[in-house]
Design an enzyme around this catalytic site. Structure first.
Site: not given
Length: 305
Positions: A95-97
């Protein structure tokens, strides 16, 4: 019961943690646990994990949320635990980074992946064997999935539920959370709309004039005449102020206006095309699909489901 384990680390982003908990934590079809090697700091709070990182190897799905400081290498024990879980057969999603953890573990080598648009250049430079796509919401490679930032993490989590239990299950969760039930992964993270930083810029008066006339055919000569400058001079000012050409900027404004009409009105695709100066539905579909990543009909269904 499908076991979902969230890999926790110091400094992870609370928004992504909350999304994962909301989607999987209260669903009886999933067993959800937070796993970490020690108590972790999440924003201003300290979170006590349910289990150690070794529990990742027993999960069916491992979620790796992002953390704020992407300049700091991911913890070695987290990398090892995620790699071991994947080797055992777990589905792994960032999720994301969190994509930086998957990349450091070697799980993204030779694959297409994404992360928050603000960090895609860093991810690509740090891991050249990964094909980083900055223009999508999420990428599904089967057992390896990555998402862009913030709301795109919700899209990916709902995509996982849809894959596991069908669209009705994902739609029920989306209704509870009051979010769109489905946004295609290939949809663009955003359509850029750069504007001059100063009110006294030579284009400051021209751009509002353009956006008020998106339903009309406009040429570079029309814009130059309105700005009282040559077409070449206009192009230089546009490049300096917005980073793009006059016609590309105009196209982006037409696409953004089309998005608003698709989201908020029942106008036909032909009517939307006319309202944004594209003339025909065929022309709108071609430009919209190329810019946004999905056809206008699909984009509208996202907001009408």
């Amino acid at each position: 019961m499908h076991a979902v384990a969230l890999a926790a680390t110091d400094g992870m982003l609370s928004f992504e943690l909350t999304i994962a908990t909301e989607v999987f934590g209260d669903d009886p079809r999933y067993g959800f646990a937070v796993c970490g090697s020690a108590p972790v700091r999440v924003g201003r709070f300290i979170l006590e994990p349910d289990h150690g990182l070794d529990r990742l190897a027993q999960a069916d799905t491992v979620l790796v949320p992002g953390w704020a400081d992407v300049d700091r290498p991911p913890p070695a024990d987290l990398i090892d635990a995620v790699r071991a879980a994947h080797a055992r057969g777990a589905r792994v999603a960032s999720l994301c980074t969190g994509a930086f953890v998957l990349a450091a573990a070697g799980l993204l080598d030779g694959l297409r992946a994404t992360t928050h648009w603000a960090h895609t250049d860093v991810l690509a430079a740090r891991h050249p064997r990964v094909t980083v796509d900055p223009d999508v919401l999420y990428v599904d490679n089967g057992r390896i999935l990555t998402s862009a930032g913030k709301a795109a993490a919700m899209d990916l989590c709902l995509h996982l539920v849809r894959a596991d239990h069908g669209p009705a299950a994902a739609n029920a969760i989306a209704r509870r959370l009051v979010v769109p039930p489905h946004r295609a992964g290939g949809q663009a993270q955003f359509v850029p709309a750069p504007v001059p930083a100063r009110d006294d810029h030579p284009l400051a008066a021209l751009l509002p004039w353009i956006t008020a006339r998106l339903d009309r055919p406009l040429t570079v000569a029309d814009l130059a005449r309105r700005a009282n400058m040559s077409s070449r001079h206009l192009g230089r000012h546009f490049r300096s102020a917005t980073g793009t050409t006059p016609l590309q900027w105009l196209l982006n404004q037409r696409i953004r206006r089309a998005q608003e009409l698709l989201e908020n009105t029942d106008a036909s695709i032909d009517a939307v095309a006319e309202a944004v100066g594209m003339g025909t539905a065929t022309t709108l579909r071609r430009h919209f699909n190329r810019t946004v990543g999905v056809p206008p009909d699909t984009y509208r269904r996202t907001f009408r489901s």
